[in-house]
Design a protein around this motif. Structure first.
Motif, PDB file in Angstrom:
ATOM      1  N   LEU A  91       0.890  -1.335   0.181  1.00 15.11           N
ATOM      2  CA  LEU A  91       0.225   0.001  -0.051  1.00 15.11           C
ATOM      3  C   LEU A  91       0.878   1.289   0.054  1.00 15.11           C
ATOM      4  O   LEU A  91       0.482   2.041  -0.905  1.00 15.11           O
ATOM      5  N   ILE A  92       1.961   1.256   0.826  1.00 15.34           N
ATOM      6  CA  ILE A  92       2.863   2.237   0.832  1.00 15.34           C
ATOM      7  C   ILE A  92       3.443   2.649  -0.479  1.00 15.34           C
ATOM      8  O   ILE A  92       3.706   3.722  -1.125  1.00 15.34           O
ATOM      9  N   LEU A  93       4.014   1.472  -1.154  1.00 14.94           N
ATOM     10  CA  LEU A  93       4.510   1.682  -2.591  1.00 14.94           C
ATOM     11  C   LEU A  93       3.643   2.178  -3.332  1.00 14.94           C
ATOM     12  O   LEU A  93       3.741   2.886  -4.148  1.00 14.94           O
ATOM     13  N   LYS A  94       2.342   1.746  -3.495  1.00 11.46           N
ATOM     14  CA  LYS A  94       1.462   1.952  -4.430  1.00 11.46           C
ATOM     15  C   LYS A  94       1.008   3.693  -4.254  1.00 11.46           C
ATOM     16  O   LYS A  94       1.155   4.610  -5.067  1.00 11.46           O
ATOM     17  N   ALA A  96       3.215   5.687  -2.875  1.00  9.48           N
ATOM     18  CA  ALA A  96       4.105   6.493  -3.303  1.00  9.48           C
ATOM     19  C   ALA A  96       4.301   6.432  -4.908  1.00  9.48           C
ATOM     20  O   ALA A  96       4.666   7.473  -5.371  1.00  9.48           O
ATOM     21  N   GLU A  97       3.823   5.678  -5.380  1.00  8.79           N
ATOM     22  CA  GLU A  97       3.888   5.549  -6.984  1.00  8.79           C
ATOM     23  C   GLU A  97       2.860   6.641  -7.550  1.00  8.79           C
ATOM     24  O   GLU A  97       3.052   7.319  -8.460  1.00  8.79           O
ATOM     25  N   LYS A  98       1.651   6.813  -6.877  1.00  8.67           N
ATOM     26  CA  LYS A  98       0.563   7.659  -7.281  1.00  8.67           C
ATOM     27  C   LYS A  98       1.267   9.032  -6.844  1.00  8.67           C
ATOM     28  O   LYS A  98       0.774   9.905  -7.879  1.00  8.67           O
ATOM     29  N   ASN A  99       1.902   9.214  -5.783  1.00 10.93           N
ATOM     30  CA  ASN A  99       2.237  10.474  -5.466  1.00 10.93           C
ATOM     31  C   ASN A  99       3.567  10.787  -6.572  1.00 10.93           C
ATOM     32  O   ASN A  99       3.375  12.066  -7.016  1.00 10.93           O
ATOM     33  N   ALA A 100       4.385   9.773  -6.850  1.00 13.33           N
ATOM     34  CA  ALA A 100       5.501  10.286  -7.908  1.00 13.33           C
ATOM     35  C   ALA A 100       4.898  10.489  -9.038  1.00 13.33           C
ATOM     36  O   ALA A 100       5.069  11.438  -9.930  1.00 13.33           O
TER      37      ALA A 100
END
Length: 163
Positions: A91-94, A96-100
């Motif tokens: 979830l954190i990775l997703k 972070a990807e969304k924010n990126a």
């Protein structure tokens, strides 16, 4: 049913003519009674020890079973924590990807906007330059016309007088 020391003590033998010596038989029976009583006491002690050891064995078996269950529960808890950690990491990775992606899209949008502004400024600068050039050329043309000569003051002799 097993013999008891009392059974041995109360045992009466019939008398016969050439029988055994009664005192020897009685002494032997007394010795058998004593030995039998010792064996019975030892047997009871051993049975008590067996019972105590069996109770301890049962206790340790219960401890073993409890530990085994505890280990299983701990393993399940560890597996659950591990799975939850993996899910949280995903979830954190997703996120972070969304924010990126959002940051990249915003940067691209700003970049496009700035590029358009630069193009607009270049066009305005070109228009300004052209207008300024036209103005300067018009001014030069005005300066080069003969009409300006008529506006120049005539030098008279009085202007060059010496005093």
């Amino acid at each position: 049913m097993p013999l008891t020391p009392l059974d041995i003590h109360n045992k009466e033998f019939g008398r016969s003519f050439r029988g055994y010596d009664e005192d020897e038989v009685n002494e032997f029976l007394d010795q058998v009674i004593k030995d039998y009583e010792v064996l019975i006491r030892e047997n009871k002690d051993l049975q008590n020890q067996v019972t105590a050891l069996q109770e301890r064995l049962d206790h340790f078996a219960n401890i073993e079973e409890t530990l085994s269950k505890t280990i299983i529960v701990a393993q399940e808890a560890a597996d659950e924590v591990k799975n939850n950690s993996k899910k949280e990491a995903q979830l954190i990775l997703k996120e972070a990807e969304k924010n990126a992606d959002r940051i990249i899209n915003e940067a691209l949008s700003r970049s496009r906007k700035i590029a358009l502004e630069i193009e607009e400024l270049k066009k305005q600068a070109s228009v300004y330059r052209t207008r300024f050039k036209t103005l300067v050329e018009a001014q030069l043309e005005l300066l080069s016309k003969d009409d300006w000569k008529a506006l120049e003051p005539v030098e008279s002799d009085t202007d060059n007088r010496s005093y």
